[in-house]
Design a protein around this motif. Structure first.
Motif, PDB file in Angstrom:
ATOM      1  N   ASN A   1      45.100  79.919  44.088  1.00  0.00           N
ATOM      2  CA  ASN A   1      43.716  79.934  44.561  1.00  0.00           C
ATOM      3  C   ASN A   1      43.496  80.996  45.635  1.00  0.00           C
ATOM      4  OD1 ASN A   1      42.968  77.880  42.818  1.00  0.00           O
ATOM      5  ND2 ASN A   1      43.279  76.267  44.338  1.00  0.00           N
ATOM      6  N   MET A   2      44.467  81.164  46.516  1.00  0.00           N
ATOM      7  CA  MET A   2      44.352  82.177  47.566  1.00  0.00           C
ATOM      8  C   MET A   2      44.392  83.586  46.977  1.00  0.00           C
ATOM      9  SD  MET A   2      46.502  80.484  50.698  1.00  0.00           S
ATOM     10  CE  MET A   2      46.031  81.723  51.902  1.00  0.00           C
ATOM     11  N   CYS A   3      45.181  83.784  45.938  1.00  0.00           N
ATOM     12  CA  CYS A   3      45.199  85.087  45.257  1.00  0.00           C
ATOM     13  C   CYS A   3      43.851  85.339  44.586  1.00  0.00           C
ATOM     14  CB  CYS A   3      46.325  85.141  44.233  1.00  0.00           C
ATOM     15  SG  CYS A   3      47.973  85.283  44.959  1.00  0.00           S
ATOM     16  N   ALA A   4      43.322  84.333  43.916  1.00  0.00           N
ATOM     17  CA  ALA A   4      42.037  84.479  43.238  1.00  0.00           C
ATOM     18  C   ALA A   4      40.915  84.796  44.226  1.00  0.00           C
ATOM     19  CB  ALA A   4      41.707  83.208  42.461  1.00  0.00           C
ATOM     20  N   ALA A   5      41.023  84.256  45.424  1.00  0.00           N
ATOM     21  CA  ALA A   5      40.017  84.493  46.465  1.00  0.00           C
ATOM     22  C   ALA A   5      40.341  85.745  47.295  1.00  0.00           C
ATOM     23  CB  ALA A   5      39.927  83.279  47.387  1.00  0.00           C
ATOM     24  N   ARG A   6      41.373  86.475  46.882  1.00  0.00           N
ATOM     25  CA  ARG A   6      41.812  87.695  47.578  1.00  0.00           C
ATOM     26  C   ARG A   6      42.230  87.432  49.024  1.00  0.00           C
ATOM     27  NH1 ARG A   6      41.926  90.136  43.070  1.00  0.00           N
ATOM     28  NH2 ARG A   6      40.189  91.308  42.214  1.00  0.00           N
ATOM     29  N   GLN A   7      42.835  86.264  49.252  1.00  0.00           N
ATOM     30  CA  GLN A   7      43.317  85.925  50.588  1.00  0.00           C
ATOM     31  C   GLN A   7      44.802  86.233  50.747  1.00  0.00           C
ATOM     32  OE1 GLN A   7      42.160  81.797  50.651  1.00  0.00           O
ATOM     33  NE2 GLN A   7      40.220  82.271  51.653  1.00  0.00           N
ATOM     34  N   LEU A   8      45.474  86.527  49.654  1.00  0.00           N
ATOM     35  CA  LEU A   8      46.878  86.930  49.677  1.00  0.00           C
ATOM     36  C   LEU A   8      47.003  88.275  48.976  1.00  0.00           C
ATOM     37  CD1 LEU A   8      48.945  83.741  48.687  1.00  0.00           C
ATOM     38  CD2 LEU A   8      48.886  84.876  50.888  1.00  0.00           C
TER      39      LEU A   8
END
Length: 61
Positions: free
Chosen positions: A24-31
């Motif tokens: 989810n964090m990758c999808a939200a560009r947080q990682l």
């Protein structure tokens, strides 16, 4: 020499966050991550900087 990239499962073990949270964090560009053949890979050096609180440009690598 260690691995340059980590899978989401390896990142989950390293950070204590669930694999779902990491996806989810990758999808939200947080990682910071890259994709290779439909696999999400995270560069160890960028992840370590992110964990240390350093500011990163989180656009997909």
């Amino acid at each position: 020499m260690g691995k340059i990239t980590l899978t989401v499962k390896e990142v989950a073990n390293l950070t204590g966050l669930s694999t779902t949270t990491n996806y989810n964090m990758c999808a939200a560009r947080q990682l910071p991550y890259t994709e290779a053949r439909s696999r999400i890979l995270l560069y160890r050096s960028m992840l370590e900087k992110w964990l240390a609180g350093e500011s990163l440009d989180l656009m997909q690598v």
